[in-house]
Enzyme design. Sequence first.
Site, PDB file in Angstrom:
ATOM      1  N   GLU A  84       0.840  -1.209   0.000  1.00  0.00           N
ATOM      2  CA  GLU A  84       0.000   0.000   0.000  1.00  0.00           C
ATOM      3  C   GLU A  84       0.878   1.264   0.000  1.00  0.00           C
ATOM      4  O   GLU A  84       0.613   2.225  -0.729  1.00  0.00           O
ATOM      5  CB  GLU A  84      -0.929  -0.044   1.231  1.00  0.00           C
ATOM      6  N   HIS A 139       2.542   1.930  -3.365  1.00  0.00           N
ATOM      7  CA  HIS A 139       1.531   2.525  -4.264  1.00  0.00           C
ATOM      8  C   HIS A 139       1.424   4.038  -3.983  1.00  0.00           C
ATOM      9  O   HIS A 139       1.385   4.857  -4.904  1.00  0.00           O
ATOM     10  CB  HIS A 139       0.191   1.807  -4.035  1.00  0.00           C
ATOM     11  N   HIS A 197     -11.990   5.229  -8.067  1.00  0.00           N
ATOM     12  CA  HIS A 197     -10.538   5.410  -7.978  1.00  0.00           C
ATOM     13  C   HIS A 197      -9.865   4.763  -9.197  1.00  0.00           C
ATOM     14  O   HIS A 197      -8.964   5.352  -9.806  1.00  0.00           O
ATOM     15  CB  HIS A 197     -10.045   4.781  -6.673  1.00  0.00           C
ATOM     16  N   HIS A 230     -20.964  -8.542 -16.562  1.00  0.00           N
ATOM     17  CA  HIS A 230     -19.598  -8.320 -17.067  1.00  0.00           C
ATOM     18  C   HIS A 230     -19.346  -9.209 -18.290  1.00  0.00           C
ATOM     19  O   HIS A 230     -18.734  -8.779 -19.265  1.00  0.00           O
ATOM     20  CB  HIS A 230     -18.593  -8.606 -15.948  1.00  0.00           C
ATOM     21  N   HIS A 251      -5.334 -10.117 -15.915  1.00  0.00           N
ATOM     22  CA  HIS A 251      -6.604  -9.631 -16.473  1.00  0.00           C
ATOM     23  C   HIS A 251      -6.720  -8.105 -16.285  1.00  0.00           C
ATOM     24  O   HIS A 251      -7.160  -7.390 -17.179  1.00  0.00           O
ATOM     25  CB  HIS A 251      -7.747 -10.362 -15.767  1.00  0.00           C
TER      26      HIS A 251
HETATM   27  C1  HEM Z   1     -13.461  -7.114 -23.272  1.00  0.00           C
HETATM   28  C2  HEM Z   1     -13.315  -7.997 -22.356  1.00  0.00           C
HETATM   29  C3  HEM Z   1     -13.000  -7.733 -20.915  1.00  0.00           C
HETATM   30  C4  HEM Z   1     -12.410  -6.656 -20.316  1.00  0.00           C
HETATM   31  C5  HEM Z   1     -11.887  -5.376 -20.969  1.00  0.00           C
HETATM   32  C6  HEM Z   1     -12.343  -6.929 -18.901  1.00  0.00           C
HETATM   33  C7  HEM Z   1     -11.796  -6.098 -17.944  1.00  0.00           C
HETATM   34  C8  HEM Z   1     -11.709  -6.375 -16.598  1.00  0.00           C
HETATM   35  C9  HEM Z   1     -10.973  -5.602 -15.641  1.00  0.00           C
HETATM   36  C10 HEM Z   1     -10.141  -4.366 -15.973  1.00  0.00           C
HETATM   37  C11 HEM Z   1     -11.132  -6.201 -14.425  1.00  0.00           C
HETATM   38  C12 HEM Z   1     -10.441  -5.866 -13.113  1.00  0.00           C
HETATM   39  C13 HEM Z   1     -10.653  -4.544 -12.537  1.00  0.00           C
HETATM   40  C14 HEM Z   1      -9.772  -4.375 -11.319  1.00  0.00           C
HETATM   41  O1  HEM Z   1      -8.667  -4.903 -11.258  1.00  0.00           O
HETATM   42  O2  HEM Z   1     -10.221  -3.708 -10.398  1.00  0.00           O
HETATM   43  C15 HEM Z   1     -11.982  -7.344 -14.602  1.00  0.00           C
HETATM   44  C16 HEM Z   1     -12.362  -8.203 -13.583  1.00  0.00           C
HETATM   45  C17 HEM Z   1     -12.851  -9.459 -13.809  1.00  0.00           C
HETATM   46  N1  HEM Z   1     -13.242 -10.007 -15.025  1.00  0.00           N
HETATM   47 FE1  HEM Z   1     -13.093  -9.100 -16.850  1.00  0.00          FE
HETATM   48  N2  HEM Z   1     -12.900  -8.174 -18.673  1.00  0.00           N
HETATM   49  C18 HEM Z   1     -13.307  -8.695 -19.872  1.00  0.00           C
HETATM   50  C19 HEM Z   1     -13.905  -9.927 -20.080  1.00  0.00           C
HETATM   51  C20 HEM Z   1     -14.126 -10.888 -19.119  1.00  0.00           C
HETATM   52  C21 HEM Z   1     -14.664 -12.202 -19.337  1.00  0.00           C
HETATM   53  C22 HEM Z   1     -15.113 -12.764 -20.692  1.00  0.00           C
HETATM   54  C23 HEM Z   1     -14.689 -12.826 -18.131  1.00  0.00           C
HETATM   55  C24 HEM Z   1     -15.118 -14.223 -17.767  1.00  0.00           C
HETATM   56  C25 HEM Z   1     -16.106 -14.828 -18.120  1.00  0.00           C
HETATM   57  C26 HEM Z   1     -14.171 -11.905 -17.132  1.00  0.00           C
HETATM   58  C27 HEM Z   1     -14.049 -12.192 -15.797  1.00  0.00           C
HETATM   59  C28 HEM Z   1     -13.604 -11.302 -14.834  1.00  0.00           C
HETATM   60  C29 HEM Z   1     -13.456 -11.635 -13.423  1.00  0.00           C
HETATM   61  C30 HEM Z   1     -13.728 -12.986 -12.787  1.00  0.00           C
HETATM   62  C31 HEM Z   1     -12.984 -10.475 -12.785  1.00  0.00           C
HETATM   63  C32 HEM Z   1     -12.680 -10.298 -11.281  1.00  0.00           C
HETATM   64  C33 HEM Z   1     -11.188 -10.413 -11.022  1.00  0.00           C
HETATM   65  C34 HEM Z   1     -10.833  -9.874  -9.646  1.00  0.00           C
HETATM   66  O3  HEM Z   1     -11.582 -10.050  -8.691  1.00  0.00           O
HETATM   67  O4  HEM Z   1      -9.772  -9.253  -9.560  1.00  0.00           O
HETATM   68  N3  HEM Z   1     -13.823 -10.740 -17.766  1.00  0.00           N
HETATM   69  N4  HEM Z   1     -12.314  -7.445 -15.943  1.00  0.00           N
END
Ligand code: HEM
Length: 342
Positions: A75, A78, A141, A250, A309
Site C-alpha cells: 500500500e 503505491h 478510484h 460483465h 486480467h
Molecule cells: C473485453 C473484455 C473484458 C475486459 C476489458 C475486462 C476487464 C476487466 C478488468 C479491468 C477487471 C479488473 C478490474 C480491477 O482490477 O479492479 C476485470 C475483472 C474481472 N473479469 Fe473481466 N474483462 C473482460 C472480459 C471478461 C470475461 C469474458 C470474463 C469471464 C467470463 C471476465 C471475468 C472477470 C473476473 C472474474 C474479474 C474479477 C477479477 C478480480 O476479482 O480481480 N472478464 N475485468
Amino acid sequence: MANNLPLKLATLAFFLACEVVLMGGFTRITDSGLGCPDWPGCFGSMVMTTDTETITHLQERYPEIHVAVHKGWIEMIHRYIAGGLGLLILALAFVGYREKEKTANYPYLLSLVVLGLVIVQGAFGAFTVTLKLLPNIVTLHLMGGLIIVSTLMYLRHRLKRLALGDSSLVRMRTPVMIGVGLLFAQIILGGWVSTNYAGWACPGILSCAPGGAEVNYDFQSGFHLFPEVGPNYEGGQLEHGARAAIQMVHRAGALVVTVYWLGLLWSLVKQGVLASRKAMHFVGLLAAQIGFGYANVVYAVPDSLAFIHHALGVLMLLYAWSIAYATAVEYEEVSYGSVKHA
Ligand code: HEM
C-alpha cells in the site's frame, strides 16, 4: 516548440501513471488496500513497521483488519509512486506556464486539467482507505486512474506534434470513440466485479452455475450504486445472487465489446484507414483478455490471473486510444475556425 522538456516530462508522467494504475490493481488484488488503515501515513508513520512486537500490538488495536508487513509495504509503495506522479504533473504545469507564452497552441489548460485530476484522485485514494474499500469509491478510484492515463496520453500526443512543428489538432472518428467508450465501461464493470468480490460467483463457463443449475440473480442489489458506509468491504458484503448478477453482466459486456470492436476494426481496415496488422494486434489482446477472464472463473481468481486480467484491461484501453489517434482526421487551426483536411 524549441523546448523538449514538456514532452519529456509528459512521457515520464504517462509511463509512471500506467505504473500507478498497475500497482493499484496489484494492491487491490493482494487485499492490501487496508494494509494501512490511515492516510497519508501507515499507522501514523511514513514507512510500514517491520517490528514483530509492534505488529502484534497494532493487530490488537485494529482487530477489524489483518495487519501484515507485506500488505503495509504494498500500500505504501503505491502511495509513494502516486506521490511522485503528482510532483511530476505539478512540474509539467509549471513548465507549461512558462512555455505557453513562447509556443502557439501550447496545451497549458490540459496540463492544469491533469493537475486537477491527480488532486481529486489523491482524495479518492484517501477515501478508499478511510471508507474501508467502499465498492463505489474503489471503482471511481480505478476510473480516475484510467482517465489520468488517457489524458496524459492525449497531452503527450499534443506535445509530440508541437515538437515536430505541427500545431494543428486532430479529431477522432465517432465510431472509434464509441468503441473506446464501450471498452472503458467494460473495464469499469470489471472494477465493480472485483470490488464486490464477484469473480468467484459463477464457476460455470456458459451459464453461471456449472451444468446450468438455476441461480436467483439479484440485479437490484448487485447494481445498488450507493452501498452503506461503515462496514469493512474487504471480501465483499453482497449475497450470492447479487454477485452472480454482476459477474454475468460483465460477461455480457464482453460480448458487446467483442462484437462492436470486430465490426469496427473490419470497417476501418476495409476503408483503408487502419493497418490490418494493428487491427490484428487488438484482436489478439481481446482474445487474450477473454481467455484470462475465463481462466479467472475456472481457477477461482488467483492473484496472478487477476493481475494479468487487470493489466490486459489497461493495455487494451491504451491500444484502443492508439487506434483512435492512428485513424484521426486532421484539422488545421486558422483564425476564422477549423478547416477539415481529410
Ligand atoms: C473485453 C473484455 C473484458 C475486459 C476489458 C475486462 C476487464 C476487466 C478488468 C479491468 C477487471 C479488473 C478490474 C480491477 O482490477 O479492479 C476485470 C475483472 C474481472 N473479469 Fe473481466 N474483462 C473482460 C472480459 C471478461 C470475461 C469474458 C470474463 C469471464 C467470463 C471476465 C471475468 C472477470 C473476473 C472474474 C474479474 C474479477 C477479477 C478480480 O476479482 O480481480 N472478464 N475485468
